[in-house]
Write a protein that holds these residues in place. Structure first.
Motif, PDB file in Angstrom:
ATOM      1  N   ALA A  48       0.801  -1.113   0.013  1.00  0.00           N
ATOM      2  CA  ALA A  48      -0.115  -0.010   0.027  1.00  0.00           C
ATOM      3  C   ALA A  48       1.085   1.199   0.046  1.00  0.00           C
ATOM      4  O   ALA A  48       0.285   2.359   0.065  1.00  0.00           O
ATOM      5  CB  ALA A  48      -0.937  -0.004   1.201  1.00  0.00           C
ATOM      6  N   GLY A  49       2.050   1.070  -0.247  1.00  0.00           N
ATOM      7  CA  GLY A  49       3.049   2.276  -0.239  1.00  0.00           C
ATOM      8  C   GLY A  49       3.528   2.823   1.246  1.00  0.00           C
ATOM      9  O   GLY A  49       4.243   3.606   1.421  1.00  0.00           O
ATOM     10  N   VAL A  50       3.365   2.102   2.084  1.00  0.00           N
ATOM     11  CA  VAL A  50       3.614   2.284   3.518  1.00  0.00           C
ATOM     12  C   VAL A  50       4.740   1.646   3.949  1.00  0.00           C
ATOM     13  O   VAL A  50       4.875   0.454   4.258  1.00  0.00           O
ATOM     14  CB  VAL A  50       2.465   2.034   4.391  1.00  0.00           C
ATOM     15  CG1 VAL A  50       3.062   2.570   5.892  1.00  0.00           C
ATOM     16  CG2 VAL A  50       1.053   2.751   4.252  1.00  0.00           C
ATOM     17  N   GLY A  51       5.932   2.251   3.593  1.00  0.00           N
ATOM     18  CA  GLY A  51       7.412   1.678   3.591  1.00  0.00           C
ATOM     19  C   GLY A  51       7.935   1.451   4.945  1.00  0.00           C
ATOM     20  O   GLY A  51       8.778   0.824   5.156  1.00  0.00           O
ATOM     21  N   ARG A  52       7.574   2.374   6.152  1.00  0.00           N
ATOM     22  CA  ARG A  52       8.101   2.598   7.276  1.00  0.00           C
ATOM     23  C   ARG A  52       7.320   2.741   8.314  1.00  0.00           C
ATOM     24  O   ARG A  52       6.183   3.419   8.033  1.00  0.00           O
ATOM     25  CB  ARG A  52       9.219   3.580   7.256  1.00  0.00           C
ATOM     26  CG  ARG A  52      10.481   3.099   6.566  1.00  0.00           C
ATOM     27  CD  ARG A  52      11.243   4.483   6.263  1.00  0.00           C
ATOM     28  NE  ARG A  52      10.831   5.576   5.191  1.00  0.00           N
ATOM     29  CZ  ARG A  52      11.181   6.459   4.846  1.00  0.00           C
ATOM     30  NH1 ARG A  52      12.430   7.045   5.423  1.00  0.00           N
ATOM     31  NH2 ARG A  52      10.540   7.338   3.775  1.00  0.00           N
ATOM     32  N   VAL A  53       7.369   2.412   9.714  1.00  0.00           N
ATOM     33  CA  VAL A  53       6.427   2.513  10.750  1.00  0.00           C
ATOM     34  C   VAL A  53       7.232   2.998  11.896  1.00  0.00           C
ATOM     35  O   VAL A  53       8.467   2.522  12.015  1.00  0.00           O
ATOM     36  CB  VAL A  53       5.550   1.325  10.878  1.00  0.00           C
ATOM     37  CG1 VAL A  53       4.862   0.755   9.411  1.00  0.00           C
ATOM     38  CG2 VAL A  53       6.199   0.145  11.551  1.00  0.00           C
ATOM     39  N   VAL A  54       6.471   3.519  12.839  1.00  0.00           N
ATOM     40  CA  VAL A  54       7.100   3.930  14.195  1.00  0.00           C
ATOM     41  C   VAL A  54       6.051   3.147  15.113  1.00  0.00           C
ATOM     42  O   VAL A  54       4.768   3.298  15.195  1.00  0.00           O
ATOM     43  CB  VAL A  54       7.329   5.354  14.575  1.00  0.00           C
ATOM     44  CG1 VAL A  54       7.825   5.442  15.903  1.00  0.00           C
ATOM     45  CG2 VAL A  54       7.892   6.230  13.339  1.00  0.00           C
ATOM     46  N   THR A  55       6.701   2.043  15.733  1.00  0.00           N
ATOM     47  CA  THR A  55       5.902   1.438  16.761  1.00  0.00           C
ATOM     48  C   THR A  55       6.062   1.965  18.113  1.00  0.00           C
ATOM     49  O   THR A  55       7.059   2.277  18.489  1.00  0.00           O
ATOM     50  CB  THR A  55       6.071  -0.160  16.824  1.00  0.00           C
ATOM     51  OG1 THR A  55       5.277  -1.013  17.331  1.00  0.00           O
ATOM     52  CG2 THR A  55       7.468  -0.593  17.224  1.00  0.00           C
ATOM     53  N   ILE A  56       4.820   1.903  18.720  1.00  0.00           N
ATOM     54  CA  ILE A  56       4.679   2.844  20.059  1.00  0.00           C
ATOM     55  C   ILE A  56       4.633   2.031  21.168  1.00  0.00           C
ATOM     56  O   ILE A  56       3.877   1.101  21.117  1.00  0.00           O
ATOM     57  CB  ILE A  56       3.715   3.723  19.896  1.00  0.00           C
ATOM     58  CG1 ILE A  56       3.600   4.439  18.375  1.00  0.00           C
ATOM     59  CG2 ILE A  56       3.558   4.941  21.100  1.00  0.00           C
ATOM     60  CD1 ILE A  56       4.929   5.195  18.111  1.00  0.00           C
ATOM     61  N   ALA A  57       5.169   2.430  22.386  1.00  0.00           N
ATOM     62  CA  ALA A  57       5.164   1.821  23.790  1.00  0.00           C
ATOM     63  C   ALA A  57       3.982   2.395  24.481  1.00  0.00           C
ATOM     64  O   ALA A  57       3.782   3.689  24.485  1.00  0.00           O
ATOM     65  CB  ALA A  57       6.210   1.866  24.344  1.00  0.00           C
ATOM     66  N   ASP A  58       3.143   1.509  25.394  1.00  0.00           N
ATOM     67  CA  ASP A  58       2.413   2.077  26.319  1.00  0.00           C
ATOM     68  C   ASP A  58       2.477   1.475  27.661  1.00  0.00           C
ATOM     69  O   ASP A  58       1.958   1.727  28.545  1.00  0.00           O
ATOM     70  CB  ASP A  58       0.725   1.780  25.948  1.00  0.00           C
ATOM     71  CG  ASP A  58       0.324   0.428  25.327  1.00  0.00           C
ATOM     72  OD1 ASP A  58       1.210  -0.481  25.529  1.00  0.00           O
ATOM     73  OD2 ASP A  58      -0.648   0.268  24.921  1.00  0.00           O
ATOM     74  N   ASP A  59       3.380   0.357  27.665  1.00  0.00           N
ATOM     75  CA  ASP A  59       3.732   0.008  29.072  1.00  0.00           C
ATOM     76  C   ASP A  59       5.187  -0.619  28.764  1.00  0.00           C
ATOM     77  O   ASP A  59       5.802  -0.378  27.802  1.00  0.00           O
ATOM     78  CB  ASP A  59       2.925  -1.076  29.313  1.00  0.00           C
ATOM     79  CG  ASP A  59       2.668  -2.446  28.571  1.00  0.00           C
ATOM     80  OD1 ASP A  59       3.576  -2.606  27.692  1.00  0.00           O
ATOM     81  OD2 ASP A  59       1.871  -2.967  28.712  1.00  0.00           O
TER      82      ASP A  59
END
Length: 282
Positions: free
Chosen positions: A45-56
């Motif tokens: 879908a053209g989404v080549g990079r992600v930032v994965t987030i912490a909540d704990d």
């Protein structure tokens, strides 16, 4: 029993995109193989990079591991405000160590959530949230990392704490869902607004009015997956590959082409997170 809606189809790419805020662990990622599957879908879908987030803390540890498993992933670490009551000395020491990892690009998500106290067992009370928010602000300033804000029903208090403590150089209001007045205050303060699938919701009239307020260098795009799947798939499972739906919704509200919005959001993410396009080798 309510049946879960099927996953949305993979959309046509809207250009090169970065998912500025997602929760890969909550999307079912648990090892390198499952991570590759999610990222490969996003890539189609053209989404080549992600930032994965912490909540704990578990999510913070996972985020850093995942960012080392695959160069398409970067990490953010913090305790979610509803979990601020577990920010003891040991947790602070571990978060500081995780934040020093070279795959970590932000401190987050932190902030204030006035919706859940009293409604959810174990939720941090306001005093604990305020104390943790101040500590995370200081961590972002000490590390030079952007600060990623979670704000739920706490507009004025979040802005007041940032003003009183002195905001880090970069502040990102993740899943911005407030109205134009708060958007204007954020923009005037130099803060970034990150738009999620909520911007596509038909009943989000105040948010629609806010969407056009950030300047070209003042907004990001995110999924907050697996939550907040964009219209018309609201209630279905969300993943980073769904980001083009949000890009198209935001482009409509801003009166711009989706290609323009995608290019601006991607350039902004590269700048604020320090992840230039040349850093990625697929």
């Amino acid at each position: 029993m309510k049946r879960e809606r099927p996953a949305p189809p993979v959309p046509e790419p809207a250009g090169e995109l970065i998912d500025a805020h997602t929760h890969l662990d909550a999307c079912g990622v648990h090892d390198e193989a499952s991570l590759a599957a999610v990222l490969d879908r996003a890539g189609r879908a053209g989404v080549g990079r992600v930032v994965t987030i912490a909540d704990d803390l578990d999510a913070a540890r996972f985020a850093v591991r995942a960012a080392h498993w695959d160069q398409r992933v970067h990490a953010a670490v913090a305790l979610h405000p509803t979990r601020a009551n577990v920010l003891d000395d040991e947790a602070r020491t571990e978060l500081e160590a995780l934040a020093a990892d070279d795959r970590v690009v932000a401190v987050g998500e932190t902030g204030l959530d006035w919706y859940w106290p009293g409604k959810m067992d174990g939720c941090a009370e306001r005093g604990d949230q305020l104390e943790a928010f101040v500590w995370h602000i200081d961590l972002a300033k000490r590390t030079g990392l952007p600060l990623m804000i979670h704000n739920r029903e706490a507009d004025d208090d979040v802005l007041a704490v940032l003003a009183s403590e002195g905001a880090p150089e970069t502040v990102i209001f993740h899943c911005f869902s407030s109205g134009p007045e708060t958007a204007r205050k954020c923009v005037d303060a130099g803060y970034m607004l990150s738009f999620s699938g909520t911007v596509s919701f038909r009943n989000a009239k105040e948010l629609h009015a806010a969407a056009a307020i950030p300047p070209d260098d003042g907004f990001l795009l995110e999924t907050d997956a697996p939550f907040l799947t964009p219209h018309p798939y609201r209630g279905a499972p969300n993943e980073p590959y769904c980001l083009p739906y949000t890009a198209r919704a935001l482009a409509h509200l801003r009166g711009e082409s989706v290609e323009t919005v995608a290019a601006l959001a991607t350039g902004n993410a590269e700048r604020v997170y320090g992840i230039g396009s040349r850093d990625l080798h697929l």
